[in-house]
Design a protein around this motif. Structure first.
Motif, PDB file in Angstrom:
ATOM      1  N   TYR A   1     -30.861  -6.736 -22.702  1.00 31.13           N
ATOM      2  CA  TYR A   1     -30.152  -5.768 -23.535  1.00 31.13           C
ATOM      3  C   TYR A   1     -29.298  -6.452 -24.611  1.00 31.13           C
ATOM      4  O   TYR A   1     -28.231  -5.974 -24.991  1.00 31.13           O
ATOM      5  CB  TYR A   1     -29.315  -4.847 -22.637  1.00 31.13           C
ATOM      6  CG  TYR A   1     -30.185  -4.171 -21.604  1.00 31.13           C
ATOM      7  CD1 TYR A   1     -31.043  -3.133 -21.955  1.00 31.13           C
ATOM      8  CD2 TYR A   1     -30.197  -4.626 -20.288  1.00 31.13           C
ATOM      9  CE1 TYR A   1     -31.891  -2.548 -21.015  1.00 31.13           C
ATOM     10  CE2 TYR A   1     -31.033  -4.038 -19.343  1.00 31.13           C
ATOM     11  CZ  TYR A   1     -31.878  -3.002 -19.717  1.00 31.13           C
ATOM     12  OH  TYR A   1     -32.721  -2.428 -18.794  1.00 31.13           O
ATOM     13  N   LYS A   2     -29.788  -7.626 -25.044  1.00 31.65           N
ATOM     14  CA  LYS A   2     -29.318  -8.302 -26.255  1.00 31.65           C
ATOM     15  C   LYS A   2     -27.974  -9.016 -26.149  1.00 31.65           C
ATOM     16  O   LYS A   2     -27.444  -9.468 -27.153  1.00 31.65           O
ATOM     17  CB  LYS A   2     -29.248  -7.310 -27.443  1.00 31.65           C
ATOM     18  CG  LYS A   2     -30.537  -6.562 -27.721  1.00 31.65           C
ATOM     19  CD  LYS A   2     -31.689  -7.488 -28.022  1.00 31.65           C
ATOM     20  CE  LYS A   2     -32.960  -6.700 -28.333  1.00 31.65           C
ATOM     21  NZ  LYS A   2     -34.138  -7.570 -28.530  1.00 31.65           N
ATOM     22  N   TYR A   3     -27.409  -9.152 -24.963  1.00 25.48           N
ATOM     23  CA  TYR A   3     -26.190  -9.944 -24.846  1.00 25.48           C
ATOM     24  C   TYR A   3     -26.436 -11.096 -23.876  1.00 25.48           C
ATOM     25  O   TYR A   3     -27.379 -11.061 -23.065  1.00 25.48           O
ATOM     26  CB  TYR A   3     -24.995  -9.090 -24.396  1.00 25.48           C
ATOM     27  CG  TYR A   3     -25.155  -8.432 -23.047  1.00 25.48           C
ATOM     28  CD1 TYR A   3     -24.741  -9.081 -21.881  1.00 25.48           C
ATOM     29  CD2 TYR A   3     -25.710  -7.155 -22.936  1.00 25.48           C
ATOM     30  CE1 TYR A   3     -24.884  -8.480 -20.637  1.00 25.48           C
ATOM     31  CE2 TYR A   3     -25.850  -6.551 -21.699  1.00 25.48           C
ATOM     32  CZ  TYR A   3     -25.446  -7.217 -20.555  1.00 25.48           C
ATOM     33  OH  TYR A   3     -25.601  -6.622 -19.328  1.00 25.48           O
TER      34      TYR A   3
ATOM     35  N   GLN B   1     -29.774 -14.971 -21.987  1.00 29.76           N
ATOM     36  CA  GLN B   1     -29.836 -13.692 -22.704  1.00 29.76           C
ATOM     37  C   GLN B   1     -30.443 -12.621 -21.806  1.00 29.76           C
ATOM     38  O   GLN B   1     -31.449 -12.841 -21.138  1.00 29.76           O
ATOM     39  CB  GLN B   1     -30.654 -13.819 -23.995  1.00 29.76           C
ATOM     40  CG  GLN B   1     -30.629 -12.552 -24.832  1.00 29.76           C
ATOM     41  CD  GLN B   1     -31.098 -12.776 -26.252  1.00 29.76           C
ATOM     42  OE1 GLN B   1     -30.842 -13.816 -26.847  1.00 29.76           O
ATOM     43  NE2 GLN B   1     -31.796 -11.808 -26.813  1.00 29.76           N
ATOM     44  N   THR B   2     -29.826 -11.456 -21.807  1.00 27.63           N
ATOM     45  CA  THR B   2     -30.261 -10.353 -20.953  1.00 27.63           C
ATOM     46  C   THR B   2     -31.304  -9.499 -21.680  1.00 27.63           C
ATOM     47  O   THR B   2     -31.548  -9.686 -22.876  1.00 27.63           O
ATOM     48  CB  THR B   2     -29.065  -9.463 -20.585  1.00 27.63           C
ATOM     49  OG1 THR B   2     -28.674  -8.709 -21.739  1.00 27.63           O
ATOM     50  CG2 THR B   2     -27.889 -10.294 -20.084  1.00 27.63           C
TER      51      THR B   2
ATOM     52  N   SER C   1     -33.441 -18.915 -25.242  1.00 30.84           N
ATOM     53  CA  SER C   1     -32.585 -17.823 -24.776  1.00 30.84           C
ATOM     54  C   SER C   1     -32.584 -17.669 -23.258  1.00 30.84           C
ATOM     55  O   SER C   1     -31.631 -17.130 -22.685  1.00 30.84           O
ATOM     56  CB  SER C   1     -33.018 -16.505 -25.427  1.00 30.84           C
ATOM     57  OG  SER C   1     -34.404 -16.280 -25.226  1.00 30.84           O
TER      58      SER C   1
ATOM     59  N   ASP D   1     -25.405 -13.431 -20.773  1.00 29.67           N
ATOM     60  CA  ASP D   1     -24.651 -13.368 -19.518  1.00 29.67           C
ATOM     61  C   ASP D   1     -25.111 -14.519 -18.635  1.00 29.67           C
ATOM     62  O   ASP D   1     -25.578 -15.536 -19.135  1.00 29.67           O
ATOM     63  CB  ASP D   1     -24.881 -12.007 -18.852  1.00 29.67           C
ATOM     64  CG  ASP D   1     -23.806 -11.653 -17.830  1.00 29.67           C
ATOM     65  OD1 ASP D   1     -22.978 -12.519 -17.500  1.00 29.67           O
ATOM     66  OD2 ASP D   1     -23.801 -10.505 -17.355  1.00 29.67           O
TER      67      ASP D   1
END
Length: 244
Positions: A55-57, A52-53, A47, A59
């Motif tokens: 906060y689960k998304y 992956q950030t 990830s 970018d």
């Protein structure tokens, strides 16, 4: 002035005049920049490679910032393939580089490869079998790096070490975690060295600004600033390679 003196004078003057345009052209040519170094960049990993950030998304991750560095530093980024997948283990990446036709093709064409892998092997087994998880990563990473070398002996490979993903743990819990993290990174570094690849440490880097780089106490992923810092650390090793 006799004939011979006059002739010599004319020849000398002609030679000087003829030399002027040549020198001007030579100076112009000297200013022409060399063509940019062409880069084909492949990212492998979990990830963190995917971006992956906290906060689960997904970018921009460190791999995207490395790609940006190539462009900003006047390389010709001909291709950038990011094969990072959230949740990937070292077994997953091993399967990719040994079995995936697409990924093997891109590895063969790559000039630069970055890898981060192993956290998803170790973290779920911290309290049950960390030694077994580290041994599995060690074996799989050796296979991954050897396979890359067999596919593309000239590619430059950079292998990331991991940071402490749980800086908020108590002192007693840190005392258990940090020696495991140290051993884990030592095995990753050894695998890189064994295969004449470059190890890029991130533990001390992230530890300097944990509040900024790991802003969500409930998540182990880096902020944008954290990913930028990691990319900058990679670039310290990548940039000098242009001069070789």
């Amino acid at each position: 002035m006799n004939y011979k003196q006059k002739a010599l004078g004319l020849l000398t003057a002609g030679a000087l005049l003829a030399a002027l345009p040549f020198n001007a052209v030579a100076k112009t040519q000297a200013k022409v920049e060399k063509p940019p170094v062409q880069v084909q960049y492949v990212a492998l990993g979990d990830s963190l490679a995917a971006g992956q950030t906290p906060y689960k998304y997904v970018d921009y991750g460190y791999t995207d910032f490395i790609a940006d560095y190539f462009v900003k530093n006047k390389y010709k980024l001909a291709d950038f393939d990011n094969f990072g997948v959230p949740g990937y283990t070292s077994e997953n990446v091993k399967n990719d580089v040994t079995k995936s036709k697409k990924i093997r093709k891109e590895i063969k064409e790559a000039t630069h490869i970055t890898i981060d892998i192993g956290a998803n092997d170790l973290l779920p087994k911290l309290s049950t079998d960390p030694a077994g998880a580290i041994a599995a990563v060690k074996a799989n990473l050796q296979t991954i790096l050897k396979t890359i070398d067999s596919l593309n002996p000239r590619v430059k490979v950079y292998v990331m070490g991991y940071y402490n993903p749980y800086p908020g743990l108590s002192a007693a819990e840190q005392a258990k975690l940090l020696p495991l993290l140290k051993l884990f990174n030592a095995e990753i570094q050894k695998a890189a060295k064994d295969n004449k690849d470059t190890f890029v440490a991130t533990d001390m880097l992230i530890a300097k600004k944990t509040a900024e780089y790991l802003p969500n106490p409930l998540d182990i992923h880096l902020s944008e600033a954290g990913y930028k810092a990691v990319a900058s650390e990679f670039w310290k090793y990548i940039a000098p390679a242009k001069k070789k």
